[in-house]
Motif scaffolding. Structure first.
Motif, PDB file in Angstrom:
ATOM      1  N   THR A 105       1.382  -1.178   0.585  1.00 35.37           N
ATOM      2  CA  THR A 105      -0.518  -0.343   0.108  1.00 35.37           C
ATOM      3  C   THR A 105       0.740   1.404   0.339  1.00 35.37           C
ATOM      4  O   THR A 105       1.612   0.933  -0.128  1.00 35.37           O
ATOM      5  CB  THR A 105      -1.141   0.182   1.337  1.00 35.37           C
ATOM      6  OG1 THR A 105       0.080   0.741   2.152  1.00 35.37           O
ATOM      7  CG2 THR A 105      -1.242  -1.380   1.920  1.00 35.37           C
ATOM      8  N   ASP A 106       0.260   2.270  -0.016  1.00 33.64           N
ATOM      9  CA  ASP A 106       0.554   3.476   0.157  1.00 33.64           C
ATOM     10  C   ASP A 106       2.552   3.791   0.460  1.00 33.64           C
ATOM     11  O   ASP A 106       2.694   3.895   1.806  1.00 33.64           O
ATOM     12  CB  ASP A 106       0.006   4.659   1.420  1.00 33.64           C
ATOM     13  CG  ASP A 106      -0.991   5.222   0.499  1.00 33.64           C
ATOM     14  OD1 ASP A 106      -1.367   4.846  -0.257  1.00 33.64           O
ATOM     15  OD2 ASP A 106      -2.342   5.003   1.376  1.00 33.64           O
ATOM     16  N   VAL A 142       3.007   3.158   4.811  1.00 28.53           N
ATOM     17  CA  VAL A 142       2.918   3.608   6.119  1.00 28.53           C
ATOM     18  C   VAL A 142       2.930   2.513   7.442  1.00 28.53           C
ATOM     19  O   VAL A 142       3.856   3.045   8.590  1.00 28.53           O
ATOM     20  CB  VAL A 142       1.784   4.016   5.986  1.00 28.53           C
ATOM     21  CG1 VAL A 142       1.018   3.797   7.295  1.00 28.53           C
ATOM     22  CG2 VAL A 142       0.759   4.929   5.306  1.00 28.53           C
ATOM     23  N   LYS A 184      -8.375  -5.140   3.425  1.00 25.43           N
ATOM     24  CA  LYS A 184      -7.412  -5.546   4.133  1.00 25.43           C
ATOM     25  C   LYS A 184      -7.199  -5.753   5.913  1.00 25.43           C
ATOM     26  O   LYS A 184      -7.590  -5.298   6.255  1.00 25.43           O
ATOM     27  CB  LYS A 184      -6.246  -5.129   3.770  1.00 25.43           C
ATOM     28  CG  LYS A 184      -5.261  -4.972   3.779  1.00 25.43           C
ATOM     29  CD  LYS A 184      -4.382  -6.255   2.880  1.00 25.43           C
ATOM     30  CE  LYS A 184      -2.872  -7.338   3.266  1.00 25.43           C
ATOM     31  NZ  LYS A 184      -2.471  -7.670   2.078  1.00 25.43           N
ATOM     32  N   TYR A 186      -6.532  -1.456   6.645  1.00 25.96           N
ATOM     33  CA  TYR A 186      -7.463  -0.535   5.193  1.00 25.96           C
ATOM     34  C   TYR A 186      -8.202  -1.466   4.708  1.00 25.96           C
ATOM     35  O   TYR A 186      -8.315  -2.336   4.372  1.00 25.96           O
ATOM     36  CB  TYR A 186      -6.792   0.473   4.737  1.00 25.96           C
ATOM     37  CG  TYR A 186      -5.866  -0.741   3.561  1.00 25.96           C
ATOM     38  CD1 TYR A 186      -6.200  -0.487   2.667  1.00 25.96           C
ATOM     39  CD2 TYR A 186      -3.910  -1.028   4.660  1.00 25.96           C
ATOM     40  CE1 TYR A 186      -4.815  -1.997   2.122  1.00 25.96           C
ATOM     41  CE2 TYR A 186      -2.952  -1.764   3.901  1.00 25.96           C
ATOM     42  CZ  TYR A 186      -3.815  -1.989   2.392  1.00 25.96           C
ATOM     43  OH  TYR A 186      -2.956  -2.698   1.414  1.00 25.96           O
ATOM     44  N   LYS A 188      -7.097   3.377   1.222  1.00 29.27           N
ATOM     45  CA  LYS A 188      -5.716   3.423   0.950  1.00 29.27           C
ATOM     46  C   LYS A 188      -5.070   3.883   2.044  1.00 29.27           C
ATOM     47  O   LYS A 188      -5.905   4.620   2.364  1.00 29.27           O
ATOM     48  CB  LYS A 188      -4.762   4.035  -0.163  1.00 29.27           C
ATOM     49  CG  LYS A 188      -5.307   3.720  -1.688  1.00 29.27           C
ATOM     50  CD  LYS A 188      -3.896   3.501  -1.906  1.00 29.27           C
ATOM     51  CE  LYS A 188      -3.774   3.268  -2.879  1.00 29.27           C
ATOM     52  NZ  LYS A 188      -2.972   1.980  -3.604  1.00 29.27           N
ATOM     53  N   PRO A 189      -4.240   3.804   3.060  1.00 31.95           N
ATOM     54  CA  PRO A 189      -4.129   4.468   4.093  1.00 31.95           C
ATOM     55  C   PRO A 189      -4.290   5.645   4.020  1.00 31.95           C
ATOM     56  O   PRO A 189      -4.861   6.140   5.284  1.00 31.95           O
ATOM     57  CB  PRO A 189      -3.296   3.908   5.286  1.00 31.95           C
ATOM     58  CG  PRO A 189      -3.261   2.589   4.171  1.00 31.95           C
ATOM     59  CD  PRO A 189      -3.425   2.958   3.485  1.00 31.95           C
ATOM     60  N   LEU A 190      -3.844   6.184   3.012  1.00 34.81           N
ATOM     61  CA  LEU A 190      -3.416   7.809   3.661  1.00 34.81           C
ATOM     62  C   LEU A 190      -4.870   8.641   3.176  1.00 34.81           C
ATOM     63  O   LEU A 190      -4.764   9.398   3.310  1.00 34.81           O
ATOM     64  CB  LEU A 190      -2.302   8.418   2.430  1.00 34.81           C
ATOM     65  CG  LEU A 190      -0.664   8.319   2.609  1.00 34.81           C
ATOM     66  CD1 LEU A 190       0.079   8.414   1.697  1.00 34.81           C
ATOM     67  CD2 LEU A 190      -0.502   8.646   3.929  1.00 34.81           C
ATOM     68  N   GLU A 191      -4.970   7.839   2.692  1.00 33.83           N
ATOM     69  CA  GLU A 191      -6.609   8.436   1.825  1.00 33.83           C
ATOM     70  C   GLU A 191      -7.810   8.977   3.066  1.00 33.83           C
ATOM     71  O   GLU A 191      -8.602   9.266   4.094  1.00 33.83           O
ATOM     72  CB  GLU A 191      -7.382   7.669   0.896  1.00 33.83           C
ATOM     73  CG  GLU A 191      -7.368   8.470  -0.986  1.00 33.83           C
ATOM     74  CD  GLU A 191      -8.072   6.687  -1.625  1.00 33.83           C
ATOM     75  OE1 GLU A 191      -8.676   6.509  -1.399  1.00 33.83           O
ATOM     76  OE2 GLU A 191      -7.174   6.597  -2.902  1.00 33.83           O
ATOM     77  N   ASP A 227      -3.478   4.594  13.824  1.00 35.69           N
ATOM     78  CA  ASP A 227      -2.195   4.575  14.075  1.00 35.69           C
ATOM     79  C   ASP A 227      -1.662   5.993  13.282  1.00 35.69           C
ATOM     80  O   ASP A 227      -1.183   6.583  14.625  1.00 35.69           O
ATOM     81  CB  ASP A 227      -1.587   3.257  13.789  1.00 35.69           C
ATOM     82  CG  ASP A 227      -0.434   3.012  14.666  1.00 35.69           C
ATOM     83  OD1 ASP A 227      -1.121   3.006  15.652  1.00 35.69           O
ATOM     84  OD2 ASP A 227       0.918   3.284  14.360  1.00 35.69           O
TER      85      ASP A 227
END
Lengths: 125, 378
Positions: free
Chosen positions: A35-36, A61, B16, B28, B31-34, B225
């Motif tokens: 992922t990111d 992340v 996931k 997530y 996406k974790p950032l989104e 987190d």
């Protein structure tokens, strides 16, 4: 997405080979698993590397992963745009997200997977 | 591995999954950032049904909790929530938790998933001495956190009375979708928001309403987190544990020391405070390229003077940040230090905490009173 014109390793790297010139990145499957990606540490150009040596660090992340030299040789170029834009690896793993180029020294002894072989490999993961 | 009651709903949203505290948790969905940005800019919903929930009842419940917890439980009024630590006799931290007071003889407690069983046994032992009844009600409820600047507004049409009328760190029994639910103005993101406990039998309807009707973004543990790290909210097992006392964990503010009444750990904590202690929890910001991660050594002129307790990229500021436990006097703001990353010392500097703060989280003048409850964000 596994382009047919590239070769692959079981470490989920893709390789574009033109004679002794090799370009390396990570597969779409690998970027999706990570992922990111938020941080990329690249090797110095001119560095002599051996097959299997960890020479790039990718951090997402929550995880840290290495990228390995696929064969013996010398690093000739790195994608320094990734330092400011690590997300290129997620957005465009086979194009804007390429990571480094190297010149293979001597014969390439490593057996890479073709697209079909790589698909079969990730199906077992 | 245990599953959340709504596991299949998370799977249907393409979550996931990964293991956390024995649970197969959504890490997530997209996406974790989104997801992180969705909570900072709009609103997100977390399924935190893994967290432990206890009910404590009996005439002497308040008295018992005032003895068991290291915060001033007596100052808590009906309908208020309190962040507190539960310490062992030696001052080591058993857990951090939020306590909710219905009245003097009835309290709800939300504890960490990893420490739930240990906490229950610890409390059960003491409950006997105070003739208090303790019930583990975790599996009867789903717990959802709805967080973000638009969270309260989005929920106003769903819940009566309106959540936006609630003061920070208060709670109530409210009505939503034809049932009574537990609703608290608490959270773990540094944003305004709510935590709601709904009966497990009807939880699916609430989750669907939040996600499908109200369009609130589902958020996984990865963003939870990074959100809590930016807000400098401590995580049990990282910033604190049994081997560290509250002052080395940035949590000394929550401990009541200037009172006559005894509480578990008071003698040890009093002695530690009198003698002094060598470590402090600080915020670090990287001054050169590199991401600090948990347990990386913190260096001063090449010598290790501490360790990172949590770290990574701050999605909101784009900076690499960490919480770290460092030896005094390196804790002072502006102190140049290094974090050892893959064998190399990378420059960092001590900065004030938190890294991120939403001004809306300050309690307004005239809002319900009570000391120390909001200091977790300061």
């Amino acid at each position: 997405m596994i382009p047919g014109d590239l070769k692959y390793t079981e470490d989920h790297e893709w390789i574009r080979q033109e004679g002794n010139a090799i370009t390396v990145g990570i597969s779409d499957f690998a970027q999706d698993q990570m992922t990111d990606i938020v941080f990329v540490e690249l090797p110095e150009t001119g560095r002599k590397v051996t097959a299997g040596e960890a020479i790039v660090v990718l951090e997402s992340v929550k995880s840290v992963a290495d990228v390995y030299a696929p064969t013996n040789g010398t690093v000739t170029e790195v994608n320094s745009a990734l330092e400011a834009h690590p997300e290129y690896i997620n957005e465009s793993p086979y194009d804007k997200g390429w990571i480094f180029k190297m010149e293979a020294s001597g014969e390439i002894m490593v057996k890479f997977l073709d697209a079909e072989g790589y698909q079969a490999f990730i199906d077992t993961q | 591995m245990k599953q959340l009651p709504l596991h299949s709903q998370h799977a249907a949203l393409q979550a996931k999954f990964g293991e956390f505290a024995g649970f197969d948790m959504p890490l997530y969905y997209t996406k974790p950032l989104e997801e992180h940005h969705a909570v900072r800019k709009d609103a997100g919903v977390f399924d935190i049904s893994h967290m432990g929930q206890f009910m404590l009842t009996g005439e002497r419940t308040g008295e018992m909790l005032h003895y068991v917890l290291s915060s001033n439980v007596r100052a808590l009024k009906n309908g208020q929530a309190l962040y507190s630590l539960m310490c062992r006799e030696d001052g080591g931290i058993l857990d951090d938790l939020i306590l909710y007071r219905y009245d003097a003889s009835r309290y709800r407690m939300i504890v960490n998933a990893a420490t739930r069983e240990q906490d229950f046994l610890w409390l059960l032992d003491l409950a006997g001495q105070f003739d208090v009844r303790i019930d583990d009600i975790t599996s009867s409820f789903c717990l959802f956190a709805v967080q973000g600047p638009n969270a309260l507004g989005k929920l106003d049409g769903m819940i009566a009375p309106r959540p936006s009328s609630m003061a920070y760190f208060t709670f109530m029994e409210a009505e939503a979708l034809g049932q009574e639910i537990f609703l608290a103005r608490t959270g773990y993101t540094g944003e305004p928001g709510l935590e709601m406990a709904v009966p497990v039998e009807t939880a699916d309807g609430y989750w669907r309403h939040l996600v499908e009707e109200l369009g609130i973004t589902p958020i996984g543990l990865a963003a939870r987190d990074t959100l809590r790290l930016e807000a400098c909210l401590p995580l049990y097992g990282h910033e604190m544990n049994l081997q560290r006392h509250p002052w080395e964990s940035g949590l000394g503010w929550s401990v009541r020391m200037n009172q006559d009444e005894d509480f578990i750990g008071k003698m040890a904590l009093t002695a530690i405070k009198a003698v002094g202690f060598p470590y402090r929890l600080v915020g670090l910001e990287m001054a050169a390229r590199g991401l600090p991660r948990e347990d990386y050594p913190v260096l001063q002129k090449g010598s290790e003077i501490g360790r990172v307790t949590s770290g990574g990229l701050s999605p909101t500021t784009g900076k690499a940040i960490a919480l770290a436990r460092v030896r005094i006097p390196n804790h002072k703001t502006g102190t140049p230090l290094q974090v050892e990353i893959r064998g190399k010392g990378v420059d960092a500097v001590v900065v004030p905490r938190p890294f991120y703060k939403n001004p809306a989280l300050r309690r307004k003048k005239g809002e319900s009173t009570g000391p120390r409850r909001i200091k977790v964000f300061h």
